[in-house]
Design an enzyme around this catalytic site. Sequence first.
Site, mmCIF file in Angstrom:
data_model
loop_
_atom_site.group_PDB
_atom_site.id
_atom_site.type_symbol
_atom_site.label_atom_id
_atom_site.label_comp_id
_atom_site.label_asym_id
_atom_site.label_seq_id
_atom_site.Cartn_x
_atom_site.Cartn_y
_atom_site.Cartn_z
ATOM 1 N N PRO A 154 -2.228 17.667 21.292
ATOM 2 C CA PRO A 154 -2.633 19.011 20.523
ATOM 3 C C PRO A 154 -1.973 19.339 19.656
ATOM 4 C CG PRO A 154 -1.287 18.696 23.003
ATOM 5 C CD PRO A 154 -0.660 17.326 22.584
ATOM 6 N N GLU A 202 6.698 12.914 26.825
ATOM 7 C CA GLU A 202 7.225 13.815 26.387
ATOM 8 C C GLU A 202 6.589 13.216 25.084
ATOM 9 O OE1 GLU A 202 8.648 17.030 27.264
ATOM 10 O OE2 GLU A 202 8.613 15.929 29.029
ATOM 11 N N ARG A 237 -22.328 9.848 22.455
ATOM 12 C CA ARG A 237 -23.530 10.190 22.589
ATOM 13 C C ARG A 237 -24.884 10.704 21.858
ATOM 14 N NH1 ARG A 237 -23.900 15.715 22.805
ATOM 15 N NH2 ARG A 237 -25.991 16.011 24.778
ATOM 16 N N ASP A 276 -29.377 19.748 21.439
ATOM 17 C CA ASP A 276 -27.714 20.755 22.711
ATOM 18 C C ASP A 276 -27.876 21.835 21.769
ATOM 19 O OD1 ASP A 276 -27.933 20.363 25.453
ATOM 20 O OD2 ASP A 276 -26.690 18.054 25.174
HETATM 21 N N1 4GY Z 1 -4.777 18.502 24.919
HETATM 22 N N2 4GY Z 1 -6.017 17.300 23.278
HETATM 23 C C1 4GY Z 1 -4.510 16.296 24.183
HETATM 24 C C2 4GY Z 1 -3.043 16.456 25.498
HETATM 25 C C3 4GY Z 1 -1.108 15.080 26.105
HETATM 26 C C4 4GY Z 1 0.774 13.133 23.872
HETATM 27 C C5 4GY Z 1 1.742 12.528 26.736
HETATM 28 C C6 4GY Z 1 -4.799 17.448 23.999
HETATM 29 O O1 4GY Z 1 -5.749 15.611 22.667
HETATM 30 N N3 4GY Z 1 -5.086 15.577 23.761
HETATM 31 O O2 4GY Z 1 -2.964 17.319 25.784
HETATM 32 N N4 4GY Z 1 -2.663 15.380 25.473
HETATM 33 C C7 4GY Z 1 -0.505 13.853 26.135
HETATM 34 C C8 4GY Z 1 0.222 14.709 24.144
HETATM 35 C C9 4GY Z 1 2.160 12.893 24.723
HETATM 36 C C10 4GY Z 1 0.461 13.949 26.528
#
Ligand code: 4GY
Length: 252
Positions: free
Chosen positions: A97, A124, A162, A177
């Site tokens: 994220p 984590e 794709r 699309d």
């Molecule tokens: N949102 N976009 C995402 C995510 C979870 C690293 C463990 C997201 O890309 N990845 O939520 N990944 C992961 C991230 C540690 C959990």
Amino acid sequence: MYFAVISIFPEMFASIRDFGITGRAVTQQQVTIECINPRDYTTDNYRRIDERPFGGGPGMVMMAEPLAQAIDDAKERASQHGCRIDKQHCPVIYMSPQGQTLSENSVLEMSDYDGMILLCGRYEGIDERLLAQYVDKEVSLGDYVLTGGELPAMVLMDSVIRRLPDIMGDDKSAEQDSFVDGLLDCPHYTKPRDFAGMSVPEVLLSGHHANIAKWRFNQQVLRTQARRPDLWQAFTPSAEQAKWLKELSKQD
Ligand code: 4GY
């Protein structure tokens, strides 16, 4: 295109490898997906890939060492598959994220890579020093948190696959699309002509291809204005679309 995925749950990738358009791309050898399990690079009896965080707090952190070795191996394999090993041609991508949000434009850019190495975190997250040393690009799907990077890695691979040349069965559909021209998609209809008291818009049965194209564009515009004013604001019409917009504004 070559994909190496670094994940402690390699079995999850059966869903992209074995099904649908992505599965066919693998069978036809347009795409290679290899999974590398960081547990195979541990040296202790317990095959530990996680440890408690320095500074305390809840949860576990993935250790740098096994991941570093897994990435080195992934680069070796990528080069055996013809990838040029640098961040311009075969980047190491961490799904989290904290990354830049994925968009259809960034997907299209990534479809030009020789390959990519996708690092999937769990717990984590990953020791920051591994990320600093090995990761070229951090990509996010959006502002929400999942339990691991595996689903995001598959989303990224699916969206890139794709957009590869000659991948879609019905060739034009990838370009036609949603988002490709910056607008949402138009509605689609098929048999039967009547369903739940609703009929199919008359123009779609007319066989008049120019009118059908205009109707579909109009639907895209109405939907984008109603549902995604942010996209409508950013939209720059092509010459033909500008002409259609003028015609449509006269109609009402
Ligand atoms: N949102 N976009 C995402 C995510 C979870 C690293 C463990 C997201 O890309 N990845 O939520 N990944 C992961 C991230 C540690 C959990």
